[in-house]
Design a protein around this motif. Structure first.
Motif, PDB file in Angstrom:
ATOM      1  N   ILE A 129      67.504 -46.182 -16.690  1.00  0.00           N
ATOM      2  CA  ILE A 129      66.523 -45.744 -15.605  1.00  0.00           C
ATOM      3  C   ILE A 129      67.299 -44.847 -14.729  1.00  0.00           C
ATOM      4  CG2 ILE A 129      64.805 -46.003 -13.556  1.00  0.00           C
ATOM      5  CD1 ILE A 129      64.294 -48.770 -15.033  1.00  0.00           C
ATOM      6  N   GLY A 130      66.960 -43.577 -14.596  1.00  0.00           N
ATOM      7  CA  GLY A 130      67.624 -42.584 -13.613  1.00  0.00           C
ATOM      8  C   GLY A 130      66.885 -42.325 -12.403  1.00  0.00           C
ATOM      9  N   TYR A 131      67.487 -42.433 -11.374  1.00  0.00           N
ATOM     10  CA  TYR A 131      66.867 -42.587 -10.010  1.00  0.00           C
ATOM     11  C   TYR A 131      67.052 -41.310  -9.193  1.00  0.00           C
ATOM     12  CZ  TYR A 131      65.936 -47.329 -10.734  1.00  0.00           C
ATOM     13  OH  TYR A 131      65.390 -48.714 -11.105  1.00  0.00           O
ATOM     14  N   ASP A 132      67.879 -40.196  -9.715  1.00  0.00           N
ATOM     15  CA  ASP A 132      68.478 -39.084  -8.889  1.00  0.00           C
ATOM     16  C   ASP A 132      67.397 -37.843  -9.080  1.00  0.00           C
ATOM     17  OD1 ASP A 132      70.609 -40.702  -8.237  1.00  0.00           O
ATOM     18  OD2 ASP A 132      71.828 -39.830  -9.690  1.00  0.00           O
ATOM     19  N   ARG A 225      69.679 -21.722  -8.786  1.00  0.00           N
ATOM     20  CA  ARG A 225      68.600 -23.081  -8.476  1.00  0.00           C
ATOM     21  C   ARG A 225      69.509 -24.097  -7.933  1.00  0.00           C
ATOM     22  NH1 ARG A 225      67.442 -25.264 -14.491  1.00  0.00           N
ATOM     23  NH2 ARG A 225      69.572 -25.798 -15.037  1.00  0.00           N
ATOM     24  N   GLY A 226      68.850 -24.771  -7.342  1.00  0.00           N
ATOM     25  CA  GLY A 226      69.457 -26.087  -6.820  1.00  0.00           C
ATOM     26  C   GLY A 226      69.613 -27.342  -8.187  1.00  0.00           C
ATOM     27  N   THR A 227      70.112 -28.209  -7.597  1.00  0.00           N
ATOM     28  CA  THR A 227      70.366 -29.394  -8.686  1.00  0.00           C
ATOM     29  C   THR A 227      69.229 -30.170  -8.766  1.00  0.00           C
ATOM     30  OG1 THR A 227      71.282 -31.070  -7.022  1.00  0.00           O
ATOM     31  CG2 THR A 227      72.850 -29.511  -7.950  1.00  0.00           C
ATOM     32  N   GLY A 228      68.226 -30.190  -7.878  1.00  0.00           N
ATOM     33  CA  GLY A 228      66.995 -31.127  -8.092  1.00  0.00           C
ATOM     34  C   GLY A 228      67.448 -32.319  -8.117  1.00  0.00           C
ATOM     35  N   LEU A 229      68.670 -32.830  -7.511  1.00  0.00           N
ATOM     36  CA  LEU A 229      68.937 -34.333  -7.725  1.00  0.00           C
ATOM     37  C   LEU A 229      69.315 -34.930  -6.161  1.00  0.00           C
ATOM     38  CD1 LEU A 229      71.862 -33.778 -10.225  1.00  0.00           C
ATOM     39  CD2 LEU A 229      69.649 -34.888 -10.583  1.00  0.00           C
ATOM     40  N   ARG A 230      68.897 -36.100  -5.879  1.00  0.00           N
ATOM     41  CA  ARG A 230      68.839 -36.733  -4.627  1.00  0.00           C
ATOM     42  C   ARG A 230      70.445 -36.944  -4.355  1.00  0.00           C
ATOM     43  NH1 ARG A 230      64.697 -39.854  -6.765  1.00  0.00           N
ATOM     44  NH2 ARG A 230      62.734 -39.566  -5.430  1.00  0.00           N
ATOM     45  N   THR A 231      70.817 -36.783  -3.246  1.00  0.00           N
ATOM     46  CA  THR A 231      72.168 -37.200  -2.804  1.00  0.00           C
ATOM     47  C   THR A 231      72.190 -38.767  -2.528  1.00  0.00           C
ATOM     48  OG1 THR A 231      71.502 -37.060  -0.431  1.00  0.00           O
ATOM     49  CG2 THR A 231      72.389 -35.209  -1.174  1.00  0.00           C
ATOM     50  N   GLU A 232      73.385 -39.235  -2.586  1.00  0.00           N
ATOM     51  CA  GLU A 232      73.510 -40.595  -2.665  1.00  0.00           C
ATOM     52  C   GLU A 232      73.026 -41.260  -1.024  1.00  0.00           C
ATOM     53  OE1 GLU A 232      76.954 -44.157  -2.566  1.00  0.00           O
ATOM     54  OE2 GLU A 232      77.714 -41.996  -2.800  1.00  0.00           O
ATOM     55  N   ALA A 233      73.066 -40.632  -0.089  1.00  0.00           N
ATOM     56  CA  ALA A 233      72.297 -41.080   0.993  1.00  0.00           C
ATOM     57  C   ALA A 233      70.802 -40.848   0.982  1.00  0.00           C
ATOM     58  CB  ALA A 233      72.955 -40.161   2.059  1.00  0.00           C
ATOM     59  N   ALA A 234      70.309 -39.773   0.461  1.00  0.00           N
ATOM     60  CA  ALA A 234      68.890 -39.951   0.258  1.00  0.00           C
ATOM     61  C   ALA A 234      68.384 -41.074  -0.734  1.00  0.00           C
ATOM     62  CB  ALA A 234      68.659 -38.468  -0.214  1.00  0.00           C
TER      63      ALA A 234
END
Length: 243
Positions: A129-132, A225-234
């Protein structure tokens, strides 16, 4: 020409004098520009409309392939029906492993397993499961990372039919080497009903087509374009339960 022929309204050639074309006259510069703008606008609308017809035809023509096999399976979150379909493919041996991309950080594997009624053994052995990822671009980057971590070369892509074209666009841009095989989830057969007369379906199709156009123009122009990924803090903040 005699002096009698030369009147204040005639020139030396005897033809009537005409005032110079004004800005708003028929041959004026402003009207010339306005005509070109209108023509360009009509052409632009025609191209957009033709593109939408192509998009709608592509979406309604998508069908899940029979007996398909790949190294692995990925599913882009957005509804449990997609995940159930992907788990069914995994259970049938269509791929070695499954990635559920873009899950909310507060969602646990056990919650997904219970809702989809999947077996504990299947989840324990073969489901990641990917959460990013927070959007389709993030899905593509998260999936690309997972593919190369495992060394897969062919991947089944499970998502809704209307979302498939943009998903493949982003996946192939992030990873032009891997073979991505579409496996569309069809909630209803759009080929057998006048979907364009249903406001909700038409709204979804138009919105998704607009995103496809923006993604295509972005790549043509070369906009970063951005990465579309959450940061670790987020990710940690989103995973915190509400008080």
């Amino acid at each position: 020409m005699t002096p009698a022929q030369m009147t204040p309204d005639n020139g030396a050639d005897g033809k009537p004098n005409r005032p110079p074309a004004g800005l708003f006259s028929r041959k004026g510069r402003l009207r010339w520009v306005a005509r070109r703008v209108i023509m360009a606008g009509v052409l632009f609308v025609a191209v957009l409309f033709g593109g939408f017809l192509w998009f709608a035809n592509s979406v309604t023509s998508l069908k899940a392939p029979d007996g398909v096999r790949a190294d692995a399976i990925v599913v882009l979150t957005g509804g449990y029906l997609r995940i159930e379909q992907a788990l069914g493919l995994l259970r049938d041996g269509a791929g070695q492993r499954l990635l559920i991309s873009g899950a909310h950080p507060s969602t646990t594997p056990n919650q997904i397993r219970k809702v989809t009624q999947a077996s504990l053994d299947l989840f324990a052995c073969c489901v990641d499961i990917g959460y990013d990822a927070i959007d389709t671009i993030g899905n593509a980057n998260e999936i690309n990372r997972w593919i190369h971590d495992h060394g897969y070369r062919s991947v089944l892509v499970v998502t809704n039919n209307y979302h498939m074209l943009r998903s493949l666009h982003e996946l192939r841009r992030a990873d032009p080497v891997t073979e991505f095989i579409p496996y569309p989830v069809v909630n209803s057969d759009l080929t057998r009903k006048a979907w364009f007369a249903e406001p909700d379906v038409l709204r979804t199709m138009l919105a998704e087509y607009g995103k496809v156009v923006l993604a295509t123009v972005r790549d043509w122009i070369g906009i970063e374009r951005g990465t579309g990924l959450r940061t670790e803090a987020a990710t940690k903040t989103a995973a915190k339960p509400e008080p």
